[in-house]
Design a protein around this motif. Structure first.
Motif: not given
Length: 324
Positions: A126-134
């Protein structure tokens, strides 16, 4: 090429998981699982997956945001924890395999993109989704009303949970009263944790003992704790429980429930950052693989045909919000 030590390490990991045990027969050379009594070749857990693929559909690919389409890759998050048959490492201890990986690959194929998988801890998905990484997460994520505040969902599988106990426990779980005073392991930050916490509160409100909830870092730790008697049960995704029960032969499923709580069938979904512009493309791609039959092929090879959906839903009703 893997060294002999690396191969032995990978096989030791499978033994700890209960995938290669005295209770079943397995061919380590090809990485197959053959639970006791199973007549066919079992489930292939080698790095040579012969994965199911499908062709690009231009009309569906056109639904992608231009930046993703032009990049040519679909950057996806999956859980790093070993959770067969969802997402786990093959016998080379490197290659990611499982139903989540296979379905995500079919979606990427349909969109004309190369999937790029990132295996991380649950919270970092979810951190990755929030940051736009994924661009998305395919990792047994349940649709919940709270998550819909931040994420968009395109469903692709039914969501059921199961309680697992030591074989011959004589225990059956039908509701909150059946877990009163029990030591139950569960994954932190999961919807099953939320349901178990709610059941514990219901028990305490009714004058019964709450649930003694336990947390471990890895799935293998749950199973070791179960066998040693340090916990009474484990509440996890039904596919993981069913897979372990069938392959290890040391435990049993003692209760099955919807991942969305009472009165609502839970749904597992491709998850993306809210308003990222990707959810419509995911839903259309999932509908396409359902229609062309590749979706059914993947579910069948992982023993999950009973969790199939007929159509992808965008942001359907999910696990209700926690009542304060």
């Amino acid at each position: 090429m893997k060294t002999r030590r690396a191969v032995l390490t990978a096989l030791a990991s499978l033994t700890a998981l209960g995938l290669l045990t005295a209770c079943g027969s397995g061919d380590a050379a090809v990485g197959e699982i053959k639970p006791e009594g199973q007549k066919d070749t079992g489930i292939n857990v080698s790095p040579n997956q012969n994965r199911v693929h499908t062709a690009k559909v231009d009309a569906i690919a056109a639904k992608l945001p231009a930046a993703v389409r032009e990049r040519g890759t679909l950057v996806l998050g999956v859980s790093a924890k070993s959770n067969p048959p969802l997402a786990f490492r093959a016998t080379d201890d490197t290659t990611l395999i499982g139903v989540e990986v296979d379905l995500a690959t079919l979606v990427a194929d349909t969109l004309g993109l190369k999937p790029e998988f990132n295996a991380v801890s649950w919270e970092n998905l979810f951190v990755g989704l929030d940051s736009g990484k994924y661009d998305g997460v395919f990792s047994n994520v349940t649709v919940t009303e709270e998550r819909k505040d931040k994420y968009d969902f395109a469903t692709y599988r039914l969501d059921d949970l199961a309680f697992e106990a030591k074989k011959g426990s004589g225990w059956t779980v039908k509701g909150p009263e059946d877990v009163s005073g029990k030591r139950i392991a569960v994954g932190s930050g999961t919807n099953q944790e939320k349901i178990l916490v709610d059941w514990s509160r219901q028990n305490e409100k009714a004058g019964r003992k709450g649930v003694d909830i336990k947390y471990y870092d890895n799935t293998t730790d749950y199973y070791l704790a179960l066998q040693s008697g340090r916990i009474d049960g484990y509440l996890g995704p039904n596919p993981t429980v069913a897979y372990h029960v069938a392959s290890a032969g040391q435990t049993e499923a003692v209760g099955k429930f919807s991942g969305a709580g009472a009165g609502l069938q839970g749904k597992i979904a491709a998850t993306t950052k809210k308003d990222s512009g990707l959810v419509a493309a995911y839903a259309a791609a999932i509908d396409h693989i359902v229609e062309n039959g590749t979706y059914a092929q993947v579910l069948k090879r992982w023993g999950l045909s009973n969790e199939a959906v007929r159509k992808s839903e965008i942001n359907p009703p999910g696990l209700p919000r926690t009542k304060n």
